[in-house]
Motif scaffolding. Sequence first.
Motif, mmCIF file in Angstrom:
data_model
loop_
_atom_site.group_PDB
_atom_site.id
_atom_site.type_symbol
_atom_site.label_atom_id
_atom_site.label_comp_id
_atom_site.label_asym_id
_atom_site.label_seq_id
_atom_site.Cartn_x
_atom_site.Cartn_y
_atom_site.Cartn_z
ATOM 1 N N HIS A 228 0.846 -1.207 0.000
ATOM 2 C CA HIS A 228 0.000 0.000 0.000
ATOM 3 C C HIS A 228 0.880 1.256 0.000
ATOM 4 C CE1 HIS A 228 -3.448 -2.583 0.871
ATOM 5 N NE2 HIS A 228 -2.714 -3.162 1.809
ATOM 6 N N PRO A 229 1.541 1.557 -1.114
ATOM 7 C CA PRO A 229 2.498 2.673 -1.144
ATOM 8 C C PRO A 229 1.888 4.050 -0.962
ATOM 9 C CG PRO A 229 2.154 1.788 -3.349
ATOM 10 C CD PRO A 229 1.491 0.833 -2.388
ATOM 11 N N THR A 230 0.583 4.178 -1.146
ATOM 12 C CA THR A 230 -0.042 5.495 -0.970
ATOM 13 C C THR A 230 -0.750 5.625 0.386
ATOM 14 O OG1 THR A 230 -2.093 4.790 -2.063
ATOM 15 C CG2 THR A 230 -0.380 5.756 -3.460
ATOM 16 N N MET A 231 -0.712 4.589 1.204
ATOM 17 C CA MET A 231 -1.335 4.661 2.520
ATOM 18 C C MET A 231 -0.554 5.633 3.398
ATOM 19 S SD MET A 231 -2.020 1.589 5.319
ATOM 20 C CE MET A 231 -3.222 0.737 4.304
ATOM 21 N N LEU A 232 -1.243 6.488 4.147
ATOM 22 C CA LEU A 232 -0.579 7.419 5.050
ATOM 23 C C LEU A 232 0.183 6.651 6.119
ATOM 24 C CD1 LEU A 232 -3.319 10.141 5.589
ATOM 25 C CD2 LEU A 232 -1.471 10.109 3.917
ATOM 26 N N TYR A 233 1.317 7.217 6.558
ATOM 27 C CA TYR A 233 2.157 6.463 7.481
ATOM 28 C C TYR A 233 1.452 6.185 8.806
ATOM 29 C CZ TYR A 233 6.083 4.588 10.006
ATOM 30 O OH TYR A 233 6.883 3.748 10.735
ATOM 31 N N ARG A 234 0.654 7.130 9.294
ATOM 32 C CA ARG A 234 -0.040 6.865 10.556
ATOM 33 C C ARG A 234 -0.996 5.678 10.405
ATOM 34 N NH1 ARG A 234 -2.267 11.745 8.703
ATOM 35 N NH2 ARG A 234 -4.519 11.681 8.241
ATOM 36 N N ALA B 185 12.474 23.028 3.528
ATOM 37 C CA ALA B 185 11.419 22.369 2.769
ATOM 38 C C ALA B 185 11.231 20.989 3.373
ATOM 39 C CB ALA B 185 11.790 22.250 1.292
ATOM 40 N N THR B 186 10.121 20.335 3.046
ATOM 41 C CA THR B 186 9.893 18.966 3.494
ATOM 42 C C THR B 186 9.390 18.137 2.315
ATOM 43 O OG1 THR B 186 7.625 19.463 4.210
ATOM 44 C CG2 THR B 186 9.382 19.645 5.865
ATOM 45 N N TYR B 187 9.884 16.903 2.210
ATOM 46 C CA TYR B 187 9.490 15.985 1.148
ATOM 47 C C TYR B 187 9.062 14.678 1.807
ATOM 48 C CZ TYR B 187 12.175 19.475 -1.396
ATOM 49 O OH TYR B 187 12.658 20.676 -1.883
ATOM 50 N N THR B 188 7.773 14.371 1.751
ATOM 51 C CA THR B 188 7.229 13.227 2.473
ATOM 52 C C THR B 188 6.713 12.151 1.521
ATOM 53 O OG1 THR B 188 4.922 13.981 2.572
ATOM 54 C CG2 THR B 188 6.455 14.850 4.245
ATOM 55 N N ALA B 189 6.557 10.944 2.062
ATOM 56 C CA ALA B 189 5.980 9.857 1.280
ATOM 57 C C ALA B 189 4.571 10.205 0.826
ATOM 58 C CB ALA B 189 5.969 8.574 2.103
ATOM 59 N N GLN B 190 3.844 10.967 1.629
ATOM 60 C CA GLN B 190 2.503 11.382 1.225
ATOM 61 C C GLN B 190 2.552 12.276 -0.003
ATOM 62 O OE1 GLN B 190 0.257 13.430 4.261
ATOM 63 N NE2 GLN B 190 -1.551 13.656 2.968
ATOM 64 N N ASP B 191 3.523 13.175 -0.068
ATOM 65 C CA ASP B 191 3.679 14.029 -1.244
ATOM 66 C C ASP B 191 3.975 13.205 -2.492
ATOM 67 O OD1 ASP B 191 3.490 16.401 0.324
ATOM 68 O OD2 ASP B 191 5.619 16.224 0.839
ATOM 69 N N ILE B 192 4.785 12.153 -2.311
ATOM 70 C CA ILE B 192 5.350 11.432 -3.442
ATOM 71 C C ILE B 192 4.461 10.288 -3.900
ATOM 72 C CG2 ILE B 192 7.392 10.133 -4.221
ATOM 73 C CD1 ILE B 192 8.915 11.695 -1.917
ATOM 74 N N GLY B 193 3.793 9.637 -2.956
ATOM 75 C CA GLY B 193 2.943 8.505 -3.301
ATOM 76 C C GLY B 193 3.655 7.178 -3.275
#
Length: 285
Positions: A72-78, A164-172
Amino acid sequence: MTLVPSSTPLTNFTLLTFDIYGTLIDQETGLSTALLRSSHLSTLAPTHPYKTSRSTLLRAFAAHERAIQSAHPTMLYRDILASTYKRIVQDLVAHNEPQVDEEGLEEAAQDFGRSVASWPAFPDTVDALKRLGKRYKLAPLSNIDRESLAGTLANGLDGAGFAATYTAQDIGSYKPDLRNFEYLFKHAGDDFPGLFGFEDEGEGEGEEVRREKVKGRILHVAQSLWHDHVPAAQLGLESVWVDRGGVLGSKLEGEVVEKARFGWKVGSLKELADIVEEAWAKEGK
């Protein structure tokens, strides 16, 4: 894992990017504390392996977390954390631990998913970031969602000074997916064109030329061999291994660690800040 000392002067870099959880934040302490305080694990017998061995607990966590991230690569980390908690509890039930009600399990899982903001920073982190911020722009490239990261920035990393911040949520997707690093190269170049020698946002620069210029001025700082140093090596991105001596991100990696390459190895972020200041002092900067 292999240290291949870099020939690039530390003064050549303009942007430091960081893995957050495990490198700046003491993820292992945060995870194990939240798990053992949870309603389902706190009632385990004192002799249970999860209570006698933090390594055993963290290995169980990591095995489920990695599988869920991959599926589930687009699932939010929480939500990754919440799902991981449920699987840990389901494993306990399968091994004849007491049954649990679904409503209570869901509530406990969500609580665990929200625990990220309470995970502590390593004692050296904030001061070292402030010292490094005098020489470079700083930005996280993290397997996290924006809301959880905001909680961390307001608590353990208050005063970190990220540009700046680059998160998995931004990237998918989640590291070690190469898309996360390609996203970094593209967006860092757009966000900070002056750091990489661009007079404006790309006029006269081919996409590949821009990418190589950006990549050559970024130094990635991380603890996890599998999530960070293996993909960095694949892409030719310079990196620093912060070996915190824990379980996650290093000893769990198995044979894949042989693919990890890094140009510097330090035991703490403070050590990196010391090395950086010495390098700049030698050049009279």
